[in-house]
Motif scaffolding. Structure first.
Motif, PDB file in Angstrom:
ATOM      1  N   ALA A 117      26.444  28.470   8.131  1.00 13.47           N
ATOM      2  CA  ALA A 117      26.663  29.095   6.823  1.00 13.47           C
ATOM      3  C   ALA A 117      25.807  28.461   5.745  1.00 13.47           C
ATOM      4  N   ALA A 118      25.605  27.132   5.809  1.00 12.56           N
ATOM      5  CA  ALA A 118      24.784  26.469   4.799  1.00 12.56           C
ATOM      6  C   ALA A 118      23.340  26.952   4.873  1.00 12.56           C
ATOM      7  N   GLN A 119      22.800  27.095   6.098  1.00 12.49           N
ATOM      8  CA  GLN A 119      21.443  27.602   6.240  1.00 12.49           C
ATOM      9  C   GLN A 119      21.351  29.049   5.766  1.00 12.49           C
ATOM     10  N   TYR A 120      22.403  29.798   5.993  1.00  8.47           N
ATOM     11  CA  TYR A 120      22.445  31.198   5.567  1.00  8.47           C
ATOM     12  C   TYR A 120      22.317  31.312   4.050  1.00  8.47           C
ATOM     13  N   GLU A 121      23.017  30.447   3.338  1.00  8.20           N
ATOM     14  CA  GLU A 121      22.943  30.473   1.879  1.00  8.20           C
ATOM     15  C   GLU A 121      21.587  29.987   1.385  1.00  8.20           C
ATOM     16  N   LYS A 122      20.997  29.014   2.075  1.00  7.81           N
ATOM     17  CA  LYS A 122      19.643  28.586   1.711  1.00  7.81           C
ATOM     18  C   LYS A 122      18.649  29.725   1.922  1.00  7.81           C
ATOM     19  N   ALA A 123      18.845  30.478   3.012  1.00  7.38           N
ATOM     20  CA  ALA A 123      17.969  31.622   3.264  1.00  7.38           C
ATOM     21  C   ALA A 123      18.129  32.678   2.176  1.00  7.38           C
ATOM     22  N   ARG A 124      19.347  32.878   1.725  1.00  9.98           N
ATOM     23  CA  ARG A 124      19.590  33.854   0.650  1.00  9.98           C
ATOM     24  C   ARG A 124      18.811  33.453  -0.610  1.00  9.98           C
ATOM     25  N   ALA A 125      18.874  32.164  -0.950  1.00  6.41           N
ATOM     26  CA  ALA A 125      18.141  31.683  -2.122  1.00  6.41           C
ATOM     27  C   ALA A 125      16.633  31.832  -1.928  1.00  6.41           C
ATOM     28  N   SER A 126      16.164  31.593  -0.706  1.00  2.00           N
ATOM     29  CA  SER A 126      14.734  31.733  -0.424  1.00  2.00           C
ATOM     30  C   SER A 126      14.282  33.179  -0.558  1.00  2.00           C
ATOM     31  N   LEU A 127      15.103  34.122  -0.141  1.00  2.84           N
ATOM     32  CA  LEU A 127      14.744  35.537  -0.268  1.00  2.84           C
ATOM     33  C   LEU A 127      14.683  35.964  -1.735  1.00  2.84           C
ATOM     34  N   GLU A 128      15.550  35.405  -2.545  1.00  6.70           N
ATOM     35  CA  GLU A 128      15.472  35.706  -3.980  1.00  6.70           C
ATOM     36  C   GLU A 128      14.143  35.226  -4.550  1.00  6.70           C
ATOM     37  N   LEU A 129      13.729  34.020  -4.119  1.00  3.15           N
ATOM     38  CA  LEU A 129      12.430  33.510  -4.562  1.00  3.15           C
ATOM     39  C   LEU A 129      11.294  34.374  -4.028  1.00  3.15           C
ATOM     40  N   ALA A 130      11.448  34.868  -2.813  1.00  4.02           N
ATOM     41  CA  ALA A 130      10.394  35.679  -2.208  1.00  4.02           C
ATOM     42  C   ALA A 130      10.069  36.896  -3.066  1.00  4.02           C
ATOM     43  N   HIS A 131      11.087  37.535  -3.594  1.00  6.26           N
ATOM     44  CA  HIS A 131      10.862  38.731  -4.418  1.00  6.26           C
ATOM     45  C   HIS A 131      10.315  38.372  -5.798  1.00  6.26           C
ATOM     46  N   GLU A 132      10.525  37.123  -6.230  1.00 13.53           N
ATOM     47  CA  GLU A 132      10.023  36.690  -7.532  1.00 13.53           C
ATOM     48  C   GLU A 132       8.599  36.145  -7.457  1.00 13.53           C
ATOM     49  N   HIS A 133       8.277  35.453  -6.354  1.00 16.32           N
ATOM     50  CA  HIS A 133       7.036  34.676  -6.294  1.00 16.32           C
ATOM     51  C   HIS A 133       5.938  35.319  -5.453  1.00 16.32           C
ATOM     52  N   GLY A 134       6.201  36.451  -4.853  1.00 20.21           N
ATOM     53  CA  GLY A 134       5.186  37.081  -4.026  1.00 20.21           C
ATOM     54  C   GLY A 134       5.498  38.545  -3.807  1.00 20.21           C
ATOM     55  N   THR A 135       4.750  39.152  -2.886  1.00 17.14           N
ATOM     56  CA  THR A 135       4.974  40.541  -2.522  1.00 17.14           C
ATOM     57  C   THR A 135       5.518  40.592  -1.102  1.00 17.14           C
ATOM     58  N   VAL A 136       6.708  41.141  -0.952  1.00 20.87           N
ATOM     59  CA  VAL A 136       7.335  41.243   0.364  1.00 20.87           C
ATOM     60  C   VAL A 136       6.739  42.441   1.090  1.00 20.87           C
ATOM     61  N   VAL A 137       6.146  42.204   2.261  1.00 20.75           N
ATOM     62  CA  VAL A 137       5.525  43.296   3.027  1.00 20.75           C
ATOM     63  C   VAL A 137       6.302  43.618   4.297  1.00 20.75           C
ATOM     64  N   ALA A 138       7.292  42.810   4.619  1.00 19.91           N
ATOM     65  CA  ALA A 138       8.188  43.095   5.746  1.00 19.91           C
ATOM     66  C   ALA A 138       9.491  42.377   5.494  1.00 19.91           C
ATOM     67  N   GLY A 139      10.595  43.028   5.799  1.00 17.30           N
ATOM     68  CA  GLY A 139      11.901  42.407   5.646  1.00 17.30           C
ATOM     69  C   GLY A 139      12.285  42.223   4.195  1.00 17.30           C
ATOM     70  N   GLY A 140      12.879  41.061   3.928  1.00 21.09           N
ATOM     71  CA  GLY A 140      13.230  40.723   2.554  1.00 21.09           C
ATOM     72  C   GLY A 140      14.692  40.801   2.208  1.00 21.09           C
ATOM     73  N   HIS A 141      15.568  41.020   3.222  1.00 22.43           N
ATOM     74  CA  HIS A 141      16.987  41.196   2.909  1.00 22.43           C
ATOM     75  C   HIS A 141      17.873  40.390   3.869  1.00 22.43           C
ATOM     76  N   MET A 142      19.073  40.090   3.393  1.00 21.71           N
ATOM     77  CA  MET A 142      20.125  39.614   4.277  1.00 21.71           C
ATOM     78  C   MET A 142      20.706  40.849   4.971  1.00 21.71           C
ATOM     79  N   LEU A 143      21.121  40.709   6.206  1.00 23.61           N
ATOM     80  CA  LEU A 143      21.676  41.847   6.933  1.00 23.61           C
ATOM     81  C   LEU A 143      23.185  41.893   6.759  1.00 23.61           C
ATOM     82  N   ASP A 144      23.682  43.058   6.385  1.00 22.30           N
ATOM     83  CA  ASP A 144      25.102  43.237   6.086  1.00 22.30           C
ATOM     84  C   ASP A 144      25.864  43.512   7.373  1.00 22.30           C
ATOM     85  N   ARG A 145      26.211  42.446   8.072  1.00 24.02           N
ATOM     86  CA  ARG A 145      26.973  42.539   9.308  1.00 24.02           C
ATOM     87  C   ARG A 145      27.596  41.175   9.562  1.00 24.02           C
TER      88      ARG A 145
END
Length: 484
Positions: free
Chosen positions: A336-364
């Protein structure tokens, strides 16, 4: 994109009722407390395992100390025969151990099977390994010989990304040269290691190999324990600093294999499709949770767009799902801790670059992160400057190769790196200038038991595997004879 096949079952027992024990002095021992083991593919508890008290850790260290004289007195051939029997146990229980690894760690079952296969190969290699004495001088004045003695009781600490494999690749070289061991697996992935310990308790003499459980508070006691002669630690750089500090008062021998922010430099003569395949494989393996995986990709402007497109296509095709589904190519992140770190990283991804594949947490249910690729990233972003332990990777543009080399080296880490191109002489020349313990050419993350592996800068201290790795488990003893 996602796989929803329910997990298969390959176990001959019910994990919910299976009672695990710590291996201390050849006996399975209950813990002072219990730890819940969570399947990251469902975020549900699948088992409980014991966690040791400080007193039980003392018992394990004392058992290892008592076993040391008898074990080190055995011939190296006798110790090697026992290691081969350990490998036989791994072969016999290969699928079960792989299944447990996937359940606790999340990686695809094919990768978990590889972990067990590597464990077998490394164990057999070190079972047959002989560290020779070396005659340094033999003349009319005297005779000088370099010999080796076991360092003593080894405290081994393994992380959660390769729990069984890393336990075996520490155990086998330590035992072949006569040491005994107390091993502490990660609190979130103790299952395969504890099951392995149960399987070999009648193979290894009592006290030679001990496994203690951890509720998250035992590491400092192990690394600072006065009865431990050497610590072999694999984990984060931040924790490695604390381990090194804990070893200081007793001047313990120490091997640290720590974090990495590996760069891959693509040369302008590289084959785009073939290179994209290799980069994708070694950037996203184990959901990006590998210290030595590719985390930064530097591509020349002349081929930047086609390489990004080829990578994005492959990343988008990665099948995400539970690791026990045979079709899964990318499992969840481990906890769960890594999951939350990944969530924060994805937020940065949309702010600091252009996402060309993926970019989301999966709702499951479970800790699933879409494999994500970025282009045109701000190089000051934490996604580039820091180690990203999730399936999120960046492609950076360069116009000048000298600049790419400088940027690749501009990091406190130095674990691995790779260079990709068709002119291998040129690629080797570039690889030779990268600040890394290992520089691969046209591949990445190849570990074999005969080749030393370790980091420079803040990626580690010492090395594992090969002669250098084995020498980390012995003390030097020189016999110096004067001839009259």
């Amino acid at each position: 994109m996602t796989s929803v096949t329910p997990p298969a079952t390959a176990l001959t027992f019910d994990l919910a009722t299976k009672r695990y024990g710590q291996l201390i002095n050849g006996r399975l021992v209950d813990g002072a407390s219990q730890v819940s083991v969570i399947d990251p593919g469902t975020a549900q508890q699948v088992a409980t395992t014991p966690a040791a008290s400080v007193e039980q850790l003392d018992d394990a260290v004392e058992a290892a100390k008592r076993a040391l004289p008898g074990w080190s007195a055995l011939s190296v051939d006798a110790r090697g025969a026992i290691l081969h029997r350990i490998a036989d146990v791994l072969v016999e229980h290969h699928e079960k151990l792989a299944h447990l690894t996937t359940l606790e760690q999340g990686k695809p079952i094919a990768q978990a099977r590889d972990d067990v296969s590597w464990s077998i190969d490394f164990t057999r290699y070190f079972a047959d390994y002989r560290l020779p004495n070396e005659v340094l001088r033999d003349d009319e004045n005297g005779y000088v010989e370099l010999r080796h003695r076991p360092v003593g009781v080894v405290g081994a600490i393994t992380p959660w990304n390769f729990p069984l494999f890393q336990a075996l690749y520490k155990l086998a070289p330590a035992l072949i040269v006569g040491n005994t061991m107390v091993l502490k697996p990660s609190p979130t992935t103790p299952l395969a290691t504890m099951h392995f310990a149960e399987l070999v308790r009648d193979v290894i003499p009592p006290g030679v190999f001990n496994v203690v459980g951890d509720a998250g508070d035992l590491g400092a006691h192990l690394t600072g324990h006065p009865g431990i002669n050497k610590v072999s630690f694999t984990g984060s750089t931040a924790t490695g600093r604390r381990v090194m500090e804990a070893c200081g008062p007793t001047l313990k021998r120490l091997t640290l294999e720590l974090g990495g922010n590996d760069a891959a430099i693509v040369l302008d003569d590289a084959d785009v499709e073939k290179t994209a395949e290799g980069l994708c494989t070694w950037a996203y393996a184990n959901a990006g949770q590998v210290c030595v995986s590719i985390k930064r990709i530097y591509a020349p402007s002349s081929m930047y767009d086609p390489l990004v497109e080829a990578l994005a296509r492959r990343v988008s095709e990665l099948t995400v799902g539970h690791g026990l589904d045979e079709d899964t190519r990318l499992g969840p992140v481990q906890n769960a801790a890594q999951y939350e770190k990944a969530r924060a990283s994805l937020e940065l991804a949309h702010e600091h670059g252009t996402v060309v594949a993926g970019g989301h947490m999966l709702d499951r249910p479970g800790y699933y992160v879409e494999p994500t690729l970025l282009r045109d990233v701000d190089e000051d972003s934490p996604l580039v400057r820091e180690e990203t332990f999730a399936p999120i990777r960046s492609v950076l543009r360069y116009d000048d190769l000298e600049d790419a080399i400088d940027r690749a080296n501009d990091t406190p880490y130095g674990l691995g790196a790779s260079v990709w191109g068709t002119d291998t002489d040129r690629a080797v020349a570039v690889a030779d200038r990268l600040d890394a313990g290992t520089s691969w050419i046209n591949h990445h993350f190849q570990l074999t038991p005969d080749v030393p592996f370790g980091g420079v800068k803040q990626s580690g201290l010492g090395a594992e595997f090969g002669r250098i790795g084995v020498e980390g488990f012995v003390d030097v003893h020189v016999v110096n004879l004067k001839r009259s």
